[in-house]
Structures are given as C-alpha cells and as structure tokens.
Scaffold this active site. Structure first.
Site, short mmCIF file in Angstrom:
data_model
loop_
_atom_site.label_atom_id
_atom_site.label_comp_id
_atom_site.label_asym_id
_atom_site.label_seq_id
_atom_site.Cartn_x
_atom_site.Cartn_y
_atom_site.Cartn_z
N GLN A 147 -6.56 -5.11 -21.68
CA GLN A 147 -5.25 -5.04 -21.05
C GLN A 147 -4.47 -6.35 -21.18
O GLN A 147 -5.02 -7.40 -21.47
CB GLN A 147 -5.39 -4.67 -19.57
CG GLN A 147 -5.91 -3.28 -19.30
CD GLN A 147 -7.41 -3.22 -19.20
OE1 GLN A 147 -8.12 -4.15 -19.57
NE2 GLN A 147 -7.91 -2.11 -18.69
N GLN A 155 -11.43 2.32 -25.46
CA GLN A 155 -11.58 3.39 -24.48
C GLN A 155 -10.27 4.14 -24.26
O GLN A 155 -10.25 5.35 -24.06
CB GLN A 155 -12.06 2.78 -23.15
CG GLN A 155 -13.42 2.16 -23.26
CD GLN A 155 -13.80 1.34 -22.04
OE1 GLN A 155 -13.01 1.15 -21.12
NE2 GLN A 155 -15.02 0.84 -22.03
N TRP A 163 -3.86 -6.20 -11.47
CA TRP A 163 -5.32 -6.37 -11.39
C TRP A 163 -5.73 -7.13 -10.14
O TRP A 163 -5.31 -8.27 -9.94
CB TRP A 163 -5.76 -7.15 -12.64
CG TRP A 163 -7.23 -7.37 -12.85
CD1 TRP A 163 -8.19 -6.44 -13.08
CD2 TRP A 163 -7.90 -8.64 -12.94
NE1 TRP A 163 -9.41 -7.04 -13.32
CE2 TRP A 163 -9.26 -8.39 -13.24
CE3 TRP A 163 -7.47 -9.97 -12.82
CZ2 TRP A 163 -10.19 -9.42 -13.39
CZ3 TRP A 163 -8.40 -10.99 -12.98
CH2 TRP A 163 -9.75 -10.72 -13.25
N ARG A 164 -6.50 -6.48 -9.31
CA ARG A 164 -7.29 -7.23 -8.32
C ARG A 164 -8.60 -7.59 -9.01
O ARG A 164 -9.30 -6.74 -9.54
CB ARG A 164 -7.57 -6.39 -7.07
CG ARG A 164 -8.52 -7.08 -6.11
CD ARG A 164 -8.84 -6.29 -4.86
NE ARG A 164 -10.01 -6.88 -4.21
CZ ARG A 164 -11.26 -6.43 -4.32
NH1 ARG A 164 -11.51 -5.33 -5.02
NH2 ARG A 164 -12.26 -7.06 -3.74
N ALA A 165 -8.90 -8.87 -9.03
CA ALA A 165 -10.02 -9.36 -9.84
C ALA A 165 -11.34 -8.75 -9.37
O ALA A 165 -11.64 -8.73 -8.17
CB ALA A 165 -10.09 -10.88 -9.75
N ASP A 166 -12.12 -8.27 -10.32
CA ASP A 166 -13.51 -7.88 -10.04
C ASP A 166 -14.46 -9.04 -10.31
O ASP A 166 -15.61 -9.01 -9.89
CB ASP A 166 -13.90 -6.67 -10.88
CG ASP A 166 -13.77 -6.95 -12.38
OD1 ASP A 166 -14.80 -7.24 -12.99
OD2 ASP A 166 -12.66 -6.89 -12.92
N GLU A 206 -5.89 -1.79 -11.28
CA GLU A 206 -7.33 -1.85 -11.09
C GLU A 206 -7.73 -2.54 -9.78
O GLU A 206 -7.20 -3.59 -9.43
CB GLU A 206 -7.98 -2.58 -12.27
CG GLU A 206 -7.77 -1.85 -13.59
CD GLU A 206 -8.59 -2.44 -14.72
OE1 GLU A 206 -9.13 -1.64 -15.50
OE2 GLU A 206 -8.69 -3.67 -14.82
N HIS A 207 -8.66 -1.85 -9.09
CA HIS A 207 -9.50 -2.44 -8.04
C HIS A 207 -8.80 -2.72 -6.72
O HIS A 207 -9.37 -3.41 -5.87
CB HIS A 207 -10.18 -3.74 -8.53
CG HIS A 207 -10.75 -3.65 -9.89
ND1 HIS A 207 -10.66 -4.67 -10.81
CD2 HIS A 207 -11.41 -2.65 -10.52
CE1 HIS A 207 -11.24 -4.32 -11.94
NE2 HIS A 207 -11.69 -3.08 -11.80
N GLU A 265 -8.93 1.72 -12.50
CA GLU A 265 -10.32 1.55 -12.09
C GLU A 265 -10.32 1.39 -10.58
O GLU A 265 -9.65 0.50 -10.04
CB GLU A 265 -10.95 0.31 -12.73
CG GLU A 265 -11.60 0.56 -14.05
CD GLU A 265 -12.42 -0.64 -14.51
OE1 GLU A 265 -12.60 -1.60 -13.73
OE2 GLU A 265 -12.88 -0.61 -15.66
#
Length: 626
Positions: free
Chosen positions: A185, A232, A467-470, A503-504, A525
């Site tokens: 991304q 993906q 994005w919330r960091a994983d 995400e997240h 995600e």
C-alpha cells in the site's frame, strides 16, 4: 500459499514501551481544542496579496535532488538515498526513518538505475511522460523488502513514481523482463509510460513468489503485459494495458483499456477481476513540470466524466507558475507561515520533510491546491487536525502522509465544515495519494479518533491508505495501543472513493452515512490485537453503510482478518441496508491467519472464513459473494 500473514513483523523481544511524562499524555485544554475551519473565500488571491518573496525557480531544500541528463554524479546520489531508505540489509531498511526525498528529473534520457525505497518519490518534470526516459536495464524500480518470500514486499509502503517513460529490460528471473514495481500500500505509480513489460511482484527463488499487498496505478500506459503475480489485490484506474496476467483475491479496473473481463472469485482457472469500463468522475493528480528556461509550473488537471485510458495532455486544466506557488520547507516553515500563504491565495507545495504542525493547514479558496512531494509528512503536534478544507469547490489535497501525535485528536484530515454544503458536481474536491497512520515511527502512544472525515458533498478520494500500525519501530503493537476508531467517515452525499485501504482501527473501519456514495476497490484488515469483548461482541465491521442510506455502490470490497492475539468471532465484514446488498459487486472475505472467524461477508450473506473454513488447508482462506 499464504501461510504467513502479510506484514508479520519478525523481531527479537522488543524493549518496553517508554511511558510519556504525565503532562504530555494529559495535554491541556488548549492542546486538544479543535480549531474552527474558516468560511469559504470565493477565489484565489493574486500574487501581490502577501509579500512572501516567492521566486521561480523556487529555492528547493536539500531533500529535493534535481537532475539533468548531463550530470555525472546521478547514480552516486541515488545510491546514497537508497542506502538509508531502502533495500533489505537489514530487512525493510528505512521503514521508519526521518529522511524524505524527491528525485526530480529534467527532460532527457537517463541511463541510471533508480531503486525506490521508503519516503522516496521519483518525479519526471516533462509535459509528457515520454519527455523523461529511463533507458537503463532496470530504470526506476522497487524490489521486495525481504528475500524471504513470506515477508517479501508486504512492508513496501510510502514511496511513489510519476511522469516518465521506462524502457527497462532487466531479466529479473528466468524469462521475465521489464519494469519491476513490487510494492504494497501507499506506493502509487502514476502518469508513466512503460514501453516493455510491467511486473508487480518479485520472485527471488524458493517455493513461491514474494508476497505483496498492493497497490495502485493510474494514468499509466503499459505497451506489454502487466503481471500481477503474487499481488493479493491491486487497483488500476484510467490506464492502458496490452494484457493482464494473474490475480490472487481482488484485481479491480476502472476506465482501463485492455482490462480483462470481470469474473467473480478465483476458480476454474479464472482470476478474480472486477472491471468497470469507464470512470464516473475524477481529476488526475496535480503534477510539477519545468521548461527550457528552468522555470517550474504546477499543473492542475480538470475534472472529467465517463472517462477511460490515459490523459497526458492538460486539456481544460490550469498551469500555474511557481511565482504563485509557495514551497514549504520543514526546516523553516510552521503552520502559521504556511497558512499565511494559503490565506493569501497561493497554492502550496510541501517539500519532502516532516512537518510538526501545531494547527491545521487550511484551504479556504475554491480550486486551491496543497501538493506534497517526497512523501511530505504532516504530524499533529497539538491535538489538531493537520489539514482542514473549508466549504470550497475544486480543492485538491495530494501526496501527503498524515500522522497522529501524542495528544488526543478528533481527526487528521477534515474536508468540509459540517454545514451540510453539498459541493459542486462539476467541480469536485479531490484527495489524491493521501496516506495516514496512527503509530509506527514513535516510541510513545499516539491518538486519533478518525483519520479522514468528509462532511462536504461531491468529494473524490483517489488512492488512500489509512493505517493503524500493527507494528512499529519497537516491534509488534498490542493491547489496542495507539487507539483510533475509524479510518474514514463520510457524512455527505455524492462522495466517491477509488482505491482505498483501511487497516486495524478499533471501531468500524469505514462508516458511510451519505447517499449516492461509490467505492471502487476496498481492502480492509480488521485489528490484530483485539478481544471478543472489545471487538466481536461490539458488532464492528470493516465497511458500514448506515441504515438510512438508500443509494450506494461497491466494487471489489474485501474484508480480511487476522485475530493474532485472541480468539475472536465477528459476525460479518460488511454491513449495509438489505436493499443495497445487490449493489456490491464481488464482495469477499479473507482469513489471513490467526485465531478468528468471520461468520459472513456482507450482512448474513457469504460463508464463514476461519482456520477451517471454507477449507482447512494451510494458508489464507477466502470466499466471495457472487
């Protein structure tokens, strides 16, 4: 197979997270007070409204490297940038560094090879992509971030390439040649002419091609084949391709000449393609050019409707000399100084760098532009939004990385004042290449409630990763740290999103409350580090259309889950009024790895995805609603 979830972050035992001083965590009333968005101003000002000392050519900071083809030190300078911001020695080298770069190339032919690492943007400065030619064997390229195929390109974020011609013929592996762009991304490619083949993944040996989780391409022509391989998912808009090969879960095309026919699901030797013949409405991203006299120009393409294929001529658009463009430098500028230029009616180009902003940058004129180059990064330093757009028409915000800070923040980018203004259907506002993150480079907790909120109608998003960091600079993120509720909230009618990933986040990832919305490609995600109590039992979803909405369309909307730390069962990935279920084309769900189950894909439709459903084979498990 996809036995390992993407972006699994291998590390030895990380150090404990430092605890911030109480005063910093608590903030103060003034630190968290929301700013008031100013009222709309009707037109851009003239260049004499503020004595800001603008010049053309501008005085670029050291983070901008300007090349011409007669230079003899180009390769050395490029290699020095890549040494700090790219490569896989160590793996994913440069992922959270502070350095930002724009590599600008004047019209000409270049034999150098240009590897593109983190926070690096390659920009041709010609009126046409064919004016800047990379004739070297590799040309402009992005390799995998790790030689381990299961990690591969899964962390290849925050980089981009625009406005040039590639003649790459490098034999990357047996029998495979062309321009390599193996990214995930926030790594768009725009306005590029690939005269050979294009490879969106990399094979470095072993059992499988390197995993990749892209991606976005627009206004690009590929004379040969595009091979998406192990990608993906991928989104392509307003482009031209000879043929397209491969696809894993979700390959979406809007307005792409040569795109394959739609086929829901990956079965019977067919790939999961969703093809929309024309793009309803969009405006291409603003871009920078230079003339023979060395003067710079900001080019602002016009909106277009029902379009397909590339647009390299500035038909109906506007060209603005840099004597009316303010170049912001993070070493000298503040929010106040940049807002002085915006209030005076100038467009603003944010040079590469990290800007600590204690108040938001405010667009208050119709047709005003903020354009970041070199992944310019705006950090909320005082509990404030970093960009606010008033109730204006035709504004453009592009090429920015928005970052949460240590104080509670309501929103990072706010579009509209919340007055209910419906915008102008003939002159929409456009966000292009807007990326946001909550967590990642910091060693302390950061906060935001929502990353991007749209409260004005007739706004378009064109490539966004929220994005919330994983994982972060210290290792895995756990226990719902770095909290953020939503990636995107839409509270207005007639909003369209092309190529969006969220995400997240810890509540609904997307909440859509306006009518007549449209999404072309969505990838979510769900959060890795939640529990049944704080996620599954709360009924949160990846994509929610409010019960009051009567019109909404979704093409290629996918929700993935990897409940890493706890066994979580969640009811569904997409929630929408029952009457709108049929307005979603090829929605799907993916079990990536972990401990969890998603019972359905959209409302109560679609089978469960889990460690044993729809198969118990090793790797990811996917199901579509066709």
């Amino acid at each position: 197979g996809h036995a390992v979830p993407r972006r699994a972050f291998s590390h030895s035992m990380p150090p404990m997270r430092p605890v911030l001083a109480v005063a910093l965590v608590a903030g103060s009333a003034s630190a968290v007070a929301a700013s008031k968005i100013p009222l709309k101003k009707s037109s851009l000002g003239s260049a004499n409204e503020a004595p800001l000392g603008l010049s053309n050519p501008p005085s670029w900071p050291a983070s901008v490297l300007l090349f011409e083809d007669s230079d003899t030190d180009i390769q050395a300078k490029i290699d020095a940038v890549y040494a700090t911001n790219g490569g896989y020695d160590p793996v994913n080298n440069g992922q959270f560094v502070d350095s930002r770069y724009a590599l600008m190339f004047k019209p000409g032919t270049y034999t150098v090879d240009v590897p593109v690492g983190y926070y690096t943007q390659v920009l041709g400065l010609g009126d046409s992509p064919d004016d800047v030619v990379f004739s070297g064997p590799k040309g402009v390229y992005c390799e995998t971030g790790s030689p381990d195929f299961a990690t591969g390109s899964l962390n290849n974020f925050w980089r981009s390439a625009e406005n040039f011609r590639s003649e790459a013929i490098e034999p990357w592996w047996s029998g495979v040649t062309g321009m390599l762009w193996a990214v995930s991304q926030a790594s768009p490619i725009r306005r590029v002419h690939v005269a050979t083949q294009m490879l969106l993944y990399e094979y470095v040996g072993g059992d499988a091609a390197c995993f990749a989780s892209g991606g976005f391409m627009a206004n690009t022509k590929v004379d040969g084949q595009v091979a998406s391989g192990s990608q993906q998912q991928w989104y392509t808009r307003n482009s031209e391709v000879s043929t397209w090969m491969d696809g894993v879960w979700n390959i979406v095309f809007t307005g792409v000449l040569g795109a394959p026919a739609s086929h829901c699901a990956s079965e019977d030797g067919q790939y999961p393609y969703t093809t929309i013949d024309t793009t309803p409405q969009v405006a291409e991203k603003p871009y920078v050019t230079i003339d023979d006299a060395g003067l710079f120009y900001l080019n602002i393409p016009a909106p277009k409707t029902d379009s397909s294929g590339v647009e390299w001529d500035l038909v109906g658009g506007e060209t603005v000399g840099f004597d009316s463009v303010y170049v912001a430098d993070n070493t000298t500028d503040t929010a106040d100084s940049i807002n002085l230029a915006l209030a005076a009616g100038y467009h603003v180009v944010m040079a590469p760098g990290i800007f600590q902003l204690d108040s938001p940058l405010q667009i208050v004129y119709d047709n005003q532009v903020i354009l970041g180059v070199g992944l310019s990064t705006l950090v909320s330093a005082n509990g404030n939004a970093v960009v606010e757009v008033a109730d204006v028409d035709g504004a453009r915000v592009a090429g920015l990385l928005l970052e949460a800070g240590p104080y509670e923040t309501e929103v990072l980018l706010q579009w509209g004042t919340g007055s209910g203004y419906g915008g102008d259907a003939s002159n929409p506002g456009v966000m292009s290449d807007i990326f946001a993150r909550v967590g990642g480079p910091e060693t302390y907790e950061v906060y935001a409630e929502t990353m991007v909120k749209v409260t004005q109608g007739n706004v378009i998003g064109d490539n966004m990763w929220l994005w919330r960091a994983d994982h972060d600079v210290q290792g895995l993120v756990t226990n719902s740290s770095n909290p953020v509720k939503h990636g995107l909230v839409v509270d207005a009618d007639d909003v369209t999103m092309y190529g969006i990933a969220v995400e997240h986040t810890l509540n609904d990832l997307v909440q859509w409350n306006g009518n007549n919305g449209e999404t072309h490609f969505f990838q979510a995600e769900l959060p890795y580090d939640v529990t049944q109590a704080n996620w599954g039992d709360m009924g949160y979803v990846g994509y929610r259309v409010n019960d009051t909405v009567t019109e909404h369309k979704g093409y290629g909307v996918g929700v993935y889950h990897y409940f890493r730390d706890e066994a979580v069962t969640t009811e569904t990935g997409i929630s929408t009024p029952a009457a709108l279920e049929s307005s979603f084309v090829a929605p799907f769900g993916v079990f990536l790895n972990g401990l969890g189950t998603m019972d359905h894909i959209i409302n109560e439709e679609g089978d469960a995805t889990s460690p044993t459903e729809p198969t118990s084979d090793a790797g990811a498990h996917v199901d579509w609603v066709c």
